[in-house]
Design an enzyme around this catalytic site. Structure first.
Site, mmCIF file in Angstrom:
data_model
loop_
_atom_site.group_PDB
_atom_site.id
_atom_site.type_symbol
_atom_site.label_atom_id
_atom_site.label_comp_id
_atom_site.label_asym_id
_atom_site.label_seq_id
_atom_site.Cartn_x
_atom_site.Cartn_y
_atom_site.Cartn_z
ATOM 1 N N VAL A 8 100.665 49.001 -8.884
ATOM 2 C CA VAL A 8 99.539 49.107 -7.956
ATOM 3 C C VAL A 8 98.347 49.599 -8.756
ATOM 4 O O VAL A 8 98.499 50.243 -9.787
ATOM 5 C CB VAL A 8 99.841 50.038 -6.756
ATOM 6 C CG1 VAL A 8 100.881 49.413 -5.843
ATOM 7 C CG2 VAL A 8 100.285 51.401 -7.209
ATOM 8 N N SER A 9 97.150 49.299 -8.252
ATOM 9 C CA SER A 9 95.940 49.604 -9.016
ATOM 10 C C SER A 9 95.514 51.057 -8.958
ATOM 11 O O SER A 9 94.913 51.562 -9.888
ATOM 12 C CB SER A 9 94.789 48.722 -8.538
ATOM 13 O OG SER A 9 95.103 47.373 -8.789
ATOM 14 N N THR A 10 95.778 51.734 -7.858
ATOM 15 C CA THR A 10 95.324 53.118 -7.732
ATOM 16 C C THR A 10 96.431 53.992 -7.164
ATOM 17 O O THR A 10 97.409 53.496 -6.607
ATOM 18 C CB THR A 10 94.108 53.227 -6.785
ATOM 19 O OG1 THR A 10 94.527 52.881 -5.467
ATOM 20 C CG2 THR A 10 92.968 52.329 -7.211
ATOM 21 N N GLN A 13 97.317 53.457 -3.443
ATOM 22 C CA GLN A 13 98.118 52.329 -2.983
ATOM 23 C C GLN A 13 99.601 52.669 -3.082
ATOM 24 O O GLN A 13 100.021 53.463 -3.912
ATOM 25 C CB GLN A 13 97.793 51.087 -3.811
ATOM 26 C CG GLN A 13 96.368 50.612 -3.597
ATOM 27 C CD GLN A 13 96.032 49.434 -4.490
ATOM 28 O OE1 GLN A 13 96.589 49.273 -5.558
ATOM 29 N NE2 GLN A 13 95.092 48.604 -4.042
ATOM 30 N N SER A 36 95.241 50.249 -13.089
ATOM 31 C CA SER A 36 94.469 49.036 -12.840
ATOM 32 C C SER A 36 94.944 47.900 -13.736
ATOM 33 O O SER A 36 95.342 48.119 -14.880
ATOM 34 C CB SER A 36 92.986 49.315 -13.112
ATOM 35 O OG SER A 36 92.254 48.114 -13.099
#
Length: 181
Positions: A8-10, A13, A36
């Site tokens: 997941v990017s952050t 999430q 990211s």
């Protein structure tokens, strides 16, 4: 061994959907990452690559979870192939254990890269349109034009240090130096 990779990017999430899908597929081990896609440093992906052995299968929920770009995706899948490791993407239903699976992988990777390029293009167009309407992005200046004049006058007087000027305006010394240049 069937190895899963979830990203997941952050930190906001949640990778639970990906992890559930990977475990349902039969992944015995899942490497989870919160970083990211644009980041070149992905320690969990590096650990996955170090741990995989010939005959293993690497599984991701979607192609965009694995690679930063089409070039990156293809390089990773080629690395898997060189080491005798199969690759599976669940959402796109890609399995590189067959020639048709490899072809589909390259087609979907191209489409994913195209989609990412479109998003970037739309974002840039939106920012340009906003600027044309007078909206300026970025952080608001820490000092007003009046404050900058005062800070310059105080610095020119040589009676007050930069640290004291920064403290007076409640900003860092770096900020004061930025406005003095």
């Amino acid at each position: 061994m069937i190895i899963g990779y979830a990203r997941v990017s952050t930190n906001d999430q949640n990778p639970a959907l990906q992890i559930d899908a990977l475990k349902q597929f039969g992944c015995e081990r899942v490497f989870e990452e919160k970083v990211s896609a644009t980041s070149k440093v992905r320690p969990q992906l590096d650990r996955l690559v170090d741990s995989m052995r010939e005959g293993d299968k690497v599984v991701v929920w979607r192609l965009d979870r694995l690679g930063r770009s089409i070039k990156d995706l293809i390089a990773l899948v080629e690395l898997f192939k060189e080491r005798g490791v199969q690759f599976v993407s669940l959402t796109e239903n890609i399995d590189t254990s067959s020639p048709s699976g490899e072809l589909i992988f390259h087609i979907f990777a191209s489409v994913a890269q195209f989609e990412r390029s479109l998003i970037i293009e739309r974002t840039k167009s939106g920012l340009t349109a906003a600027r044309a309407r007078g909206r300026v992005g970025g952080r608001k200046p820490l000092l007003s034009k009046e404050d900058v004049k005062k800070a310059k006058a105080l610095a020119a007087s040589n009676e007050i240090s930069i640290s004291e000027i920064a403290e007076h305006f409640n900003v860092s010394r770096t900020t004061i130096y930025k406005y003095l240049d």
